[in-house]
Structures are given as structure tokens and as C-alpha cells.
Design a protein around this motif. Structure first.
Motif, PDB file in Angstrom:
ATOM      1  N   GLY A 184      -7.537  44.034-124.645  1.00 36.49           N
ATOM      2  CA  GLY A 184      -8.831  43.748-124.026  1.00 36.49           C
ATOM      3  C   GLY A 184      -9.106  44.653-122.839  1.00 36.49           C
ATOM      4  O   GLY A 184     -10.228  45.140-122.655  1.00 36.49           O
ATOM      5  N   ALA A 185      -8.084  44.898-122.029  1.00 36.87           N
ATOM      6  CA  ALA A 185      -8.255  45.783-120.875  1.00 36.87           C
ATOM      7  C   ALA A 185      -8.531  47.215-121.323  1.00 36.87           C
ATOM      8  O   ALA A 185      -9.397  47.898-120.757  1.00 36.87           O
ATOM      9  CB  ALA A 185      -7.021  45.730-119.988  1.00 36.87           C
ATOM     10  N   SER A 186      -7.822  47.679-122.336  1.00 37.41           N
ATOM     11  CA  SER A 186      -8.068  49.038-122.822  1.00 37.41           C
ATOM     12  C   SER A 186      -9.443  49.142-123.474  1.00 37.41           C
ATOM     13  O   SER A 186     -10.129  50.156-123.345  1.00 37.41           O
ATOM     14  CB  SER A 186      -6.976  49.470-123.792  1.00 37.41           C
TER      15      SER A 186
ATOM     16  N   LEU B 268     -11.923  49.511-120.670  1.00 32.29           N
ATOM     17  CA  LEU B 268     -11.892  50.844-120.070  1.00 32.29           C
ATOM     18  C   LEU B 268     -12.518  51.901-120.978  1.00 32.29           C
ATOM     19  O   LEU B 268     -13.168  52.832-120.501  1.00 32.29           O
ATOM     20  CB  LEU B 268     -10.455  51.232-119.738  1.00 32.29           C
ATOM     21  N   LEU B 269     -12.332  51.754-122.281  1.00 37.18           N
ATOM     22  CA  LEU B 269     -12.895  52.732-123.212  1.00 37.18           C
ATOM     23  C   LEU B 269     -14.408  52.584-123.370  1.00 37.18           C
ATOM     24  O   LEU B 269     -15.091  53.544-123.721  1.00 37.18           O
ATOM     25  CB  LEU B 269     -12.232  52.599-124.584  1.00 37.18           C
ATOM     26  N   ASN B 270     -14.939  51.392-123.131  1.00 35.02           N
ATOM     27  CA  ASN B 270     -16.365  51.129-123.321  1.00 35.02           C
ATOM     28  C   ASN B 270     -17.045  50.741-122.011  1.00 35.02           C
ATOM     29  O   ASN B 270     -17.846  49.819-121.967  1.00 35.02           O
ATOM     30  CB  ASN B 270     -16.553  50.010-124.350  1.00 35.02           C
ATOM     31  N   ALA B 271     -16.744  51.458-120.955  1.00 32.73           N
ATOM     32  CA  ALA B 271     -17.287  51.122-119.643  1.00 32.73           C
ATOM     33  C   ALA B 271     -18.634  51.786-119.370  1.00 32.73           C
ATOM     34  O   ALA B 271     -19.242  51.546-118.331  1.00 32.73           O
ATOM     35  CB  ALA B 271     -16.295  51.507-118.553  1.00 32.73           C
ATOM     36  N   ASP B 272     -19.118  52.605-120.275  1.00 33.92           N
ATOM     37  CA  ASP B 272     -20.384  53.300-120.054  1.00 33.92           C
ATOM     38  C   ASP B 272     -21.549  52.313-120.049  1.00 33.92           C
ATOM     39  O   ASP B 272     -21.614  51.412-120.883  1.00 33.92           O
ATOM     40  CB  ASP B 272     -20.625  54.335-121.154  1.00 33.92           C
TER      41      ASP B 272
END
Length: 77
Positions: A17-19, A22-26
Motif C-alpha cells: 500500500g505504501a509503495s 508513492l508510485l501514484n502520488a501525482d
């Protein structure tokens, strides 16, 4: 042994969930009926997942309650 497995499984889900976050923070522009907002993509995806789960649970609750009522009637007779 089961508690250790559950702990490792929970930890793995949290790391995934954390990764994912971070990958979809846009930020993504969301158009509402009365305006727009810039929201992180991960927040939108998690919100959509939770909304779908709530709709699914609420859709099955009617049938579940009617079956429980039927079981209680059959146990009384």
C-alpha cells in the motif's frame, strides 16, 4: 504460528500500500458537477475501491438479512 503468518501478511499489505501510494502520488484534476479539484491519484483509487466495497456489502445485506430471518423462523417451528 498463525499469528506470525498474519503479522507478515499484514506487513506485506502495508508495504504494498505504501509503495502504491508513492508510485501514484501525482495530482489528477477531478471535475465535479460544481467545480474541480486536484487530488492525488492514489487517493482517488483507494476511495473508489472503498466505495465499491461498500456498495457490494450493502447490496448483499438485504439478502443476508432475509436469509437470517428465514433461518430463525425455521428454527422456531
Amino acid at each position: 504460528m498463525m499469528k506470525i503468518f498474519l503479522f507478515i501478511f499484514t506487513l506485506a499489505i502495508l508495504v504494498l500500500g505504501a509503495s502504491f501510494t508513492l508510485l501514484n502520488a501525482d495530482p489528477v484534476q477531478v471535475n465535479y458537477y460544481f467545480g474541480t479539484a486536484d487530488i492525488a491519484l492514489s487517493v482517488i483509487l483507494v476511495g473508489t475501491l472503498v466505495t465499491g466495497a461498500l456498495i457490494g456489502v450493502s447490496a448483499t445485506m438485504g439478502k443476508l438479512l432475509s436469509l437470517k430471518l428465514q433461518v430463525s423462523k425455521l428454527r422456531r417451528s
